[in-house]
Design an enzyme around this catalytic site. Structure first.
Site, PDB file in Angstrom:
ATOM      1  N   PRO A 274       3.703   3.853  12.886  1.00  0.00           N
ATOM      2  CA  PRO A 274       3.882   5.038  12.047  1.00  0.00           C
ATOM      3  C   PRO A 274       4.685   4.728  10.784  1.00  0.00           C
ATOM      4  CG  PRO A 274       5.476   5.052  13.821  1.00  0.00           C
ATOM      5  CD  PRO A 274       4.634   3.810  14.014  1.00  0.00           C
ATOM      6  N   GLY A 275       4.362   5.430   9.738  1.00  0.00           N
ATOM      7  CA  GLY A 275       5.131   5.323   8.506  1.00  0.00           C
ATOM      8  C   GLY A 275       5.432   6.712   7.988  1.00  0.00           C
ATOM      9  N   ARG A 312       0.409   9.854  -5.799  1.00  0.00           N
ATOM     10  CA  ARG A 312      -0.431  10.536  -4.811  1.00  0.00           C
ATOM     11  C   ARG A 312      -1.227  11.717  -5.388  1.00  0.00           C
ATOM     12  NH1 ARG A 312       1.023  12.883  -0.750  1.00  0.00           N
ATOM     13  NH2 ARG A 312      -0.601  12.139   0.639  1.00  0.00           N
ATOM     14  N   CYS A 355       0.832   8.311 -20.630  1.00  0.00           N
ATOM     15  CA  CYS A 355      -0.306   8.615 -21.506  1.00  0.00           C
ATOM     16  C   CYS A 355      -1.627   8.597 -20.743  1.00  0.00           C
ATOM     17  CB  CYS A 355      -0.348   7.604 -22.642  1.00  0.00           C
ATOM     18  SG  CYS A 355       1.152   7.642 -23.600  1.00  0.00           S
ATOM     19  N   GLU A 356      -1.811   9.524 -19.847  1.00  0.00           N
ATOM     20  CA  GLU A 356      -3.047   9.684 -19.075  1.00  0.00           C
ATOM     21  C   GLU A 356      -3.163  11.169 -18.769  1.00  0.00           C
ATOM     22  OE1 GLU A 356      -5.098   7.300 -17.385  1.00  0.00           O
ATOM     23  OE2 GLU A 356      -3.959   5.491 -17.900  1.00  0.00           O
ATOM     24  N   TYR A 384       4.861   6.561   0.525  1.00  0.00           N
ATOM     25  CA  TYR A 384       3.882   6.201  -0.507  1.00  0.00           C
ATOM     26  C   TYR A 384       4.279   6.762  -1.869  1.00  0.00           C
ATOM     27  CZ  TYR A 384       1.482   5.192   3.828  1.00  0.00           C
ATOM     28  OH  TYR A 384       1.186   4.725   5.088  1.00  0.00           O
TER      29      TYR A 384
HETATM   30  C1  PLP Z   1      -2.771  -0.783   9.548  1.00  0.00           C
HETATM   31  C2  PLP Z   1      -1.921   0.384   9.228  1.00  0.00           C
HETATM   32  N1  PLP Z   1      -0.996   0.768  10.114  1.00  0.00           N
HETATM   33  C3  PLP Z   1      -0.170   1.815   9.854  1.00  0.00           C
HETATM   34  C4  PLP Z   1      -0.260   2.536   8.685  1.00  0.00           C
HETATM   35  C5  PLP Z   1       0.707   3.662   8.450  1.00  0.00           C
HETATM   36  O1  PLP Z   1       0.085   4.875   8.368  1.00  0.00           O
HETATM   37  P1  PLP Z   1       0.957   6.212   8.296  1.00  0.00           P
HETATM   38  O2  PLP Z   1       1.915   6.066   7.189  1.00  0.00           O
HETATM   39  O3  PLP Z   1      -0.011   7.294   8.065  1.00  0.00           O
HETATM   40  O4  PLP Z   1       1.629   6.373   9.618  1.00  0.00           O
HETATM   41  C6  PLP Z   1      -1.234   2.182   7.740  1.00  0.00           C
HETATM   42  C7  PLP Z   1      -1.366   2.970   6.496  1.00  0.00           C
HETATM   43  O5  PLP Z   1      -2.265   2.919   5.762  1.00  0.00           O
HETATM   44  C8  PLP Z   1      -2.077   1.077   8.011  1.00  0.00           C
HETATM   45  O6  PLP Z   1      -2.995   0.682   7.129  1.00  0.00           O
END
Ligand code: PLP
Length: 427
Positions: A274-275, A312, A355-356, A384
């Site tokens: 998870p991130g 994003r 500038c976009e 992100y």
């Molecule tokens: C291989 C892999 N694992 C984990 C993640 C983390 O995803 P998230 O931030 O949605 O938990 C990603 C994100 O793109 C990923 O490519």
């Protein structure tokens, strides 16, 4: 739950008024809440506790060393997708035995670096990568643990640019081909197929894609075991969605409910990557209004954060809540969907200086009257955000601050003009 809250029309991060942070560190500024980071991590740890998972924090989401260290100190390993992320994981004190390496284009150098520290496993994404790993393991006479990253052909119902578990994307191995490929490593003296890896996409707002993917993965695990592989890792990747607009994210328990039975049934060690779930709502981006401009029948709030700080909205049409750090007292809190008119507001585009035309953070948003110098908070910017930032238009990357109760500290200084040209001066 996060620890950014308005008290008496003043936005706080934990015990610190956000305006105070902007005064001390300048804008644009990423502000992270330690309590929120840990709260979200603990939610995952609690929900999946019966499986005693190895949670590998996905460095790509927010690679700041202080955040990586905090994750490690609280029990995570790391998911890396490049040599640079492996370097960061190690710099943060990461134990290689708790590091997994995904990515469709690992270079020989990156693979060698990961072999040098003997990471837990490579998430293998192609036959070509497997061939390189075979050669290197034989040359080095080194045991190498593999998980096959399977593309289960599941629609995660997320943005096309972040859907990874669907056939036709570049990620993973077609699941029908996995058994044949697995046969080629059976009995190999150094390569050990120890797991299956799937990352379906991100952010995901339903448990269905995980359920469907597991319906494919479980028989595959059984088939690979029958083939003779000692398969004992099931890596479900990341992807758990969060609240960007309202309460749209599912609790960790909902995902656990779907994933845990498969873990129990297969008797696998569960890995998660998870991130966003951990850092997304633990960070805001604070900006300062430069100008308010009326043009072409529209009002533009031009502030000092831009697409180079948070890409994003323009890259994924992503929605971020934005609100003044100290909103006028007559303006009520915005409704959750932000779509219906709010008293004492008008429709504006919130844009940056790049500038976009694509440099916007919000379009047609009901927003209170603001003026030059006012501070804005762009919410849910912990994931992100800084990770995808750039120096486009000669812009220095923002500073990052970590708040802990009523204390705060700089965890990345604002870049200087000299930082922009340093690599060119060094050649
Ligand atoms: C291989 C892999 N694992 C984990 C993640 C983390 O995803 P998230 O931030 O949605 O938990 C990603 C994100 O793109 C990923 O490519």
């Amino acid at each position: 739950m996060d620890h950014f809250h308005y008290t008496g029309h003043v936005l706080y991060c934990e015990g610190v008024p956000v305006a105070e942070l902007a005064e001390s560190y300048g804008t644009p500024l990423f502000v992270y809440s330690k309590k929120t980071l840990l709260h979200h991590l603990h939610q995952l740890q609690r929900a999946f506790a019966p499986a005693e998972p190895l949670i590998c924090y996905s460095i790509k989401t927010n690679p700041n060393l202080a955040i990586c260290r905090l994750m490690r100190e609280n029990g995570t390993g790391f998911d890396v997708t490049s040599g640079g992320e492996l370097f960061r994981a190690l710099q943060a004190g990461g134990n290689p035995e708790r590091i997994v390496f995904a990515g469709v284009g690992k270079t020989d150098r990156e693979i060698t670096e990961a072999l040098d520290v003997d990471i837990l496993m490579f998430n293998v994404e192609s036959e070509g990568e497997l061939a390189v790993l075979r050669d290197l393991s034989e040359q080095r006479r080194q045991q190498v643990r593999l998980a096959f990253r399977v593309n289960p052909d599941v629609d995660p119902k997320t943005h096309t640019k972040t859907a990874t578990g669907k056939r036709g994307t570049k990620f993973g191995l077609d699941w029908e081909r996995v058994e044949k490929l697995a046969n080629t490593v059976l009995g190999h003296p150094y390569l050990k197929l120890t797991g299956i890896h799937m990352h379906l996409g991100s952010p995901i707002y339903s448990t269905e894609p995980y359920r469907t993917a597991l319906e494919r993965a479980v028989p595959l695990i059984e088939a690979l075991r029958e083939q003779g592989h000692d398969l004992h890792y099931l890596n479900m990747g990341g992807g758990f969605g969060i609240h960007y607009r309202k309460q749209e994210g599912l609790p960790a328990d909902a995902f656990a409910e779907v994933i845990l039975p498969a873990v129990e049934y297969t008797r696998c060690q569960l890995l998660l990557e998870p991130g966003r779930f951990i850092v997304g709502n633990a960070g805001i981006l604070v900006s300062r209004v430069l100008f308010v401009k009326d043009a072409g029948g529209k009002r533009f709030v031009i502030q000092d954060a831009a697409m180079n700080d948070l890409i994003r909205p323009t890259l994924y049409d992503a929605f971020h809540r934005i609100w003044p750090v100290e909103p006028p007292s007559e303006v009520p809190a915005p409704p959750e969907d932000y779509e219906s008119p709010i008293p004492h507001t008008r429709l504006v585009d919130i844009v940056g200086p790049v500038c976009e035309s694509g440099d916007f953070l919000a379009r047609d948003r009901w927003f209170p009257e603001v003026k030059r110098g006012d501070l804005l908070a762009i919410f849910s910017a912990g994931a992100y955000g800084m990770a995808m930032s750039s120096n486009y238009n000669g812009r220095c990357r923002a500073a990052e601050v970590l708040v802990d109760g009523d204390k705060h500290r700089l965890i990345r200084r604002r870049e200087t003009y000299h930082d922009l040209i340093r690599p060119e001066l060094e050649v």
